[in-house]
Design a protein around this motif. Structure first.
Motif, PDB file in Angstrom:
ATOM      1  N   ASP A 152       0.871  -1.180   0.023  1.00 38.82           N
ATOM      2  CA  ASP A 152       0.159  -0.053   0.083  1.00 38.82           C
ATOM      3  C   ASP A 152       0.952   1.102   0.062  1.00 38.82           C
ATOM      4  O   ASP A 152       1.427   1.665   1.045  1.00 38.82           O
ATOM      5  CB  ASP A 152      -0.998  -0.081   1.063  1.00 38.82           C
ATOM      6  N   TYR A 153       0.954   1.798  -1.201  1.00 42.58           N
ATOM      7  CA  TYR A 153       1.743   3.395  -1.153  1.00 42.58           C
ATOM      8  C   TYR A 153       0.906   4.192  -1.116  1.00 42.58           C
ATOM      9  O   TYR A 153       1.271   5.509  -1.604  1.00 42.58           O
ATOM     10  CB  TYR A 153       2.565   3.032  -2.404  1.00 42.58           C
ATOM     11  N   SER A 154      -0.424   4.285  -0.616  1.00 44.02           N
ATOM     12  CA  SER A 154      -1.317   5.542  -0.779  1.00 44.02           C
ATOM     13  C   SER A 154      -0.505   6.704  -0.108  1.00 44.02           C
ATOM     14  O   SER A 154      -0.575   7.824  -0.769  1.00 44.02           O
ATOM     15  CB  SER A 154      -2.447   5.155  -0.133  1.00 44.02           C
ATOM     16  N   SER A 155      -0.051   6.428   0.916  1.00 42.15           N
ATOM     17  CA  SER A 155       0.587   7.732   1.425  1.00 42.15           C
ATOM     18  C   SER A 155       1.931   8.393   1.063  1.00 42.15           C
ATOM     19  O   SER A 155       2.419   9.437   1.266  1.00 42.15           O
ATOM     20  CB  SER A 155       0.931   7.453   3.187  1.00 42.15           C
ATOM     21  N   TYR A 156       2.485   7.736  -0.064  1.00 41.89           N
ATOM     22  CA  TYR A 156       3.469   8.217  -0.758  1.00 41.89           C
ATOM     23  C   TYR A 156       3.200   9.082  -1.766  1.00 41.89           C
ATOM     24  O   TYR A 156       4.002   9.683  -2.663  1.00 41.89           O
ATOM     25  CB  TYR A 156       4.272   7.024  -1.335  1.00 41.89           C
ATOM     26  N   TYR A 157       2.201   9.038  -2.357  1.00 38.86           N
ATOM     27  CA  TYR A 157       1.447   9.756  -3.619  1.00 38.86           C
ATOM     28  C   TYR A 157       0.513  10.925  -3.116  1.00 38.86           C
ATOM     29  O   TYR A 157      -0.433  10.573  -2.476  1.00 38.86           O
ATOM     30  CB  TYR A 157       0.825   8.816  -4.600  1.00 38.86           C
ATOM     31  N   SER A 158       0.733  12.062  -3.646  1.00 42.18           N
ATOM     32  CA  SER A 158      -0.283  13.039  -4.136  1.00 42.18           C
ATOM     33  C   SER A 158      -0.494  12.773  -5.489  1.00 42.18           C
ATOM     34  O   SER A 158       0.153  12.394  -6.362  1.00 42.18           O
ATOM     35  CB  SER A 158       0.095  14.335  -3.927  1.00 42.18           C
ATOM     36  N   GLN A 159      -2.062  12.916  -5.813  1.00 37.71           N
ATOM     37  CA  GLN A 159      -2.836  12.854  -7.193  1.00 37.71           C
ATOM     38  C   GLN A 159      -3.372  14.114  -7.481  1.00 37.71           C
ATOM     39  O   GLN A 159      -4.302  14.525  -6.950  1.00 37.71           O
ATOM     40  CB  GLN A 159      -3.609  11.423  -7.237  1.00 37.71           C
ATOM     41  N   LEU A 160      -3.059  14.825  -8.626  1.00 38.76           N
ATOM     42  CA  LEU A 160      -3.776  16.075  -9.086  1.00 38.76           C
ATOM     43  C   LEU A 160      -4.572  15.567 -10.269  1.00 38.76           C
ATOM     44  O   LEU A 160      -3.858  14.982 -11.206  1.00 38.76           O
ATOM     45  CB  LEU A 160      -2.926  17.239  -9.305  1.00 38.76           C
ATOM     46  N   ALA A 161      -5.505  16.048 -10.581  1.00 43.63           N
ATOM     47  CA  ALA A 161      -6.353  15.656 -11.863  1.00 43.63           C
ATOM     48  C   ALA A 161      -6.729  17.040 -12.691  1.00 43.63           C
ATOM     49  O   ALA A 161      -7.377  17.942 -12.065  1.00 43.63           O
ATOM     50  CB  ALA A 161      -7.817  14.956 -11.672  1.00 43.63           C
ATOM     51  N   LEU A 162      -5.993  17.257 -13.659  1.00 43.31           N
ATOM     52  CA  LEU A 162      -6.039  18.352 -14.741  1.00 43.31           C
ATOM     53  C   LEU A 162      -7.100  17.874 -15.672  1.00 43.31           C
ATOM     54  O   LEU A 162      -6.818  17.006 -16.701  1.00 43.31           O
ATOM     55  CB  LEU A 162      -4.833  18.678 -15.334  1.00 43.31           C
ATOM     56  N   GLN A 163      -8.392  18.523 -15.928  1.00 43.94           N
ATOM     57  CA  GLN A 163      -9.657  18.065 -16.652  1.00 43.94           C
ATOM     58  C   GLN A 163     -10.006  18.994 -17.580  1.00 43.94           C
ATOM     59  O   GLN A 163     -10.193  20.238 -16.892  1.00 43.94           O
ATOM     60  CB  GLN A 163     -10.470  17.360 -15.899  1.00 43.94           C
ATOM     61  N   GLY A 164     -10.279  18.830 -18.861  1.00 47.47           N
ATOM     62  CA  GLY A 164     -10.852  19.765 -19.776  1.00 47.47           C
ATOM     63  C   GLY A 164     -10.194  19.772 -21.054  1.00 47.47           C
ATOM     64  O   GLY A 164      -9.265  19.331 -21.467  1.00 47.47           O
ATOM     65  N   PRO A 165     -11.151  20.264 -22.042  1.00 54.18           N
ATOM     66  CA  PRO A 165     -10.515  20.540 -23.247  1.00 54.18           C
ATOM     67  C   PRO A 165      -9.180  21.323 -23.412  1.00 54.18           C
ATOM     68  O   PRO A 165      -8.491  21.273 -24.495  1.00 54.18           O
ATOM     69  CB  PRO A 165     -11.508  21.172 -23.945  1.00 54.18           C
ATOM     70  N   ARG A 166      -8.919  22.143 -22.550  1.00 45.79           N
ATOM     71  CA  ARG A 166      -7.471  22.960 -22.420  1.00 45.79           C
ATOM     72  C   ARG A 166      -6.671  22.330 -21.663  1.00 45.79           C
ATOM     73  O   ARG A 166      -5.454  23.131 -21.388  1.00 45.79           O
ATOM     74  CB  ARG A 166      -7.659  24.306 -22.538  1.00 45.79           C
ATOM     75  N   ALA A 167      -6.851  21.091 -21.024  1.00 42.04           N
ATOM     76  CA  ALA A 167      -5.948  20.395 -20.353  1.00 42.04           C
ATOM     77  C   ALA A 167      -4.598  20.189 -21.139  1.00 42.04           C
ATOM     78  O   ALA A 167      -3.482  20.468 -20.436  1.00 42.04           O
ATOM     79  CB  ALA A 167      -6.487  18.874 -19.594  1.00 42.04           C
TER      80      ALA A 167
END
Length: 384
Positions: A152-167
């Motif tokens: 379980d590596y959950s605490s090691y990662y930040s995750q950002l989601a860049l979404q949309g037609p101009r991503a």
């Protein structure tokens, strides 16, 4: 005389961006034990503005609460095949797919993304509120198998989601990686905003094009990436987006949500996820139960799409009736659809009702609101 023990609720977990969200005056909520932004109010802000930014420009989500579980070793492929419903053998290096962990009854432990890093190395991304349950379940099923290391590596990662037609245009300012070469549901590694070894995945939960970035979870690195993305997207009207817009976007796009369209009471065929269910790949947990459903004529219930004809919003949990007034099902997810400018819902109803396509009635508190069947997804982005 003994003093009754006081039970103290566990402190909410925080992502590395918690202070950033609070500085932006985000409305924060307890989401699966995490202190998360639901929306960013303020001048011209709020859920609808965030939703529209993702549909027409670009939006940025903090999804660092999601869980990451890694499988390493020569036994990884066989183990993941056993515990998931999609066919992992079809994945190439640098490719991902949507799948699910199923119970022996063919219902859901959780829905997940599987990433093939290399032949003996896979990354599973699971939902935040179910991460501990998922990890325990995975270890119970295949933890004793030879040739695998499950971590379980959950605490090691930040995750950002860049979404949309101009991503894509936003990301291009921050990296030399050939982003156009990353196809939908593929990923690569590269330097972004001066941060090395970023996992750049062309995935998301909005129905739009976009990227999910996996970076080290320390606050300095995570804030640096967030600020760089916000600055790069400024000319395209980028907005920070909370869980509220994430929910309305995924609903418009007809994407399932754990605890709603998928749960331990709803099987994969009832959920309408047949395209991700590979019953022909060989043995896996839940397969026998689902083959039995197919052999007896298919699922008895189905998830359908609804659009309100009368004025009213069909919210999660509202009862669904036929035109004679008999209760036949329940709304699994419902809300206004900001981009489509209508009120939509998904509902679990008898298969015969799903096949008939006849209008039904949603009991919205005191009001009976007529609704018509519409195809899922409600919204589909135009292909370029």
């Amino acid at each position: 005389m003994t003093t009754p023990e006081l039970t103290v609720a566990p402190a909410l977990k925080k992502t590395a961006l918690n202070a950033t969200h609070r500085a932006l005056k985000a409305k924060m909520v307890d989401f699966g034990g995490w202190d998360m932004p639901v929306e960013y109010p303020g001048p011209g802000g709020g859920l609808i503005a965030e939703h529209m930014a993702v549909r027409t420009g670009v939006g940025l989500f903090d999804v660092s609460h999601m869980g990451e579980i890694q499988f390493r070793g020569p036994g990884s492929l066989a183990a993941i095949q056993q515990i998931t419903m999609n066919d992992v053998a079809r994945l190439k290096d640098g490719q991902a797919h949507y799948s699910a962990l199923l119970t022996p009854q063919g219902t859901f432990v959780d829905d997940i993304l599987v990433h093939r890093l290399s032949e003996n190395d896979y990354l599973l991304v699971v939902n935040a509120g179910t991460k501990d349950k998922d990890y325990a379940w995975i270890r119970q099923q295949v933890g004793g198998w030879a040739g695998i290391h499950i971590t379980d590596y959950s605490s090691y990662y930040s995750q950002l989601a860049l979404q949309g037609p101009r991503a894509l245009e936003t990301m291009r300012k921050l990296t030399k990686v050939d982003l156009a070469a990353i196809k939908n549901y593929w990923f690569t590694w590269g330097q972004v905003a001066g941060i090395h070894n970023v996992l750049i995945a062309r995935t998301g939960y909005s129905g739009e094009d976009g990227f999910e970035l996996y970076i080290p979870s320390d606050e300095a690195t995570t804030v640096k990436m967030w600020n760089a993305l916000m600055e790069a997207g400024e000319e395209f009207g980028i907005r920070p987006c909370g869980l509220g817009a994430r929910n309305t976007l995924r609903l418009e796009a007809g994407m399932s949500l754990y605890g709603h369209e998928i749960s331990e009471e709803i099987n994969a065929l009832e959920a309408g996820l047949d395209r991700f269910l590979k019953l022909d790949k060989g043995e896996f947990i839940g397969r026998d139960a689902l083959l039995a459903v197919v052999a007896t004529g298919g699922p008895k219930r189905k998830i359908i799409g609804l659009e309100m004809v009368d004025r009213g919003i069909g919210r999660d949990g509202y009862a669904v009736h036929d035109l004679e007034g008999n209760q036949i099902g329940v709304v699994t997810s419902g809300s206004p659809a900001p981009f489509l400018k209508t009120n939509i819902a998904m509902a679990l109803v008898p298969a015969a009702v799903a096949a008939s396509g006849t209008d039904i009635v949603v009991q919205c508190r005191a009001n009976s609101v007529r609704a018509k069947h519409v195809p899922i997804p409600f919204y589909k982005r135009a292909k370029k």
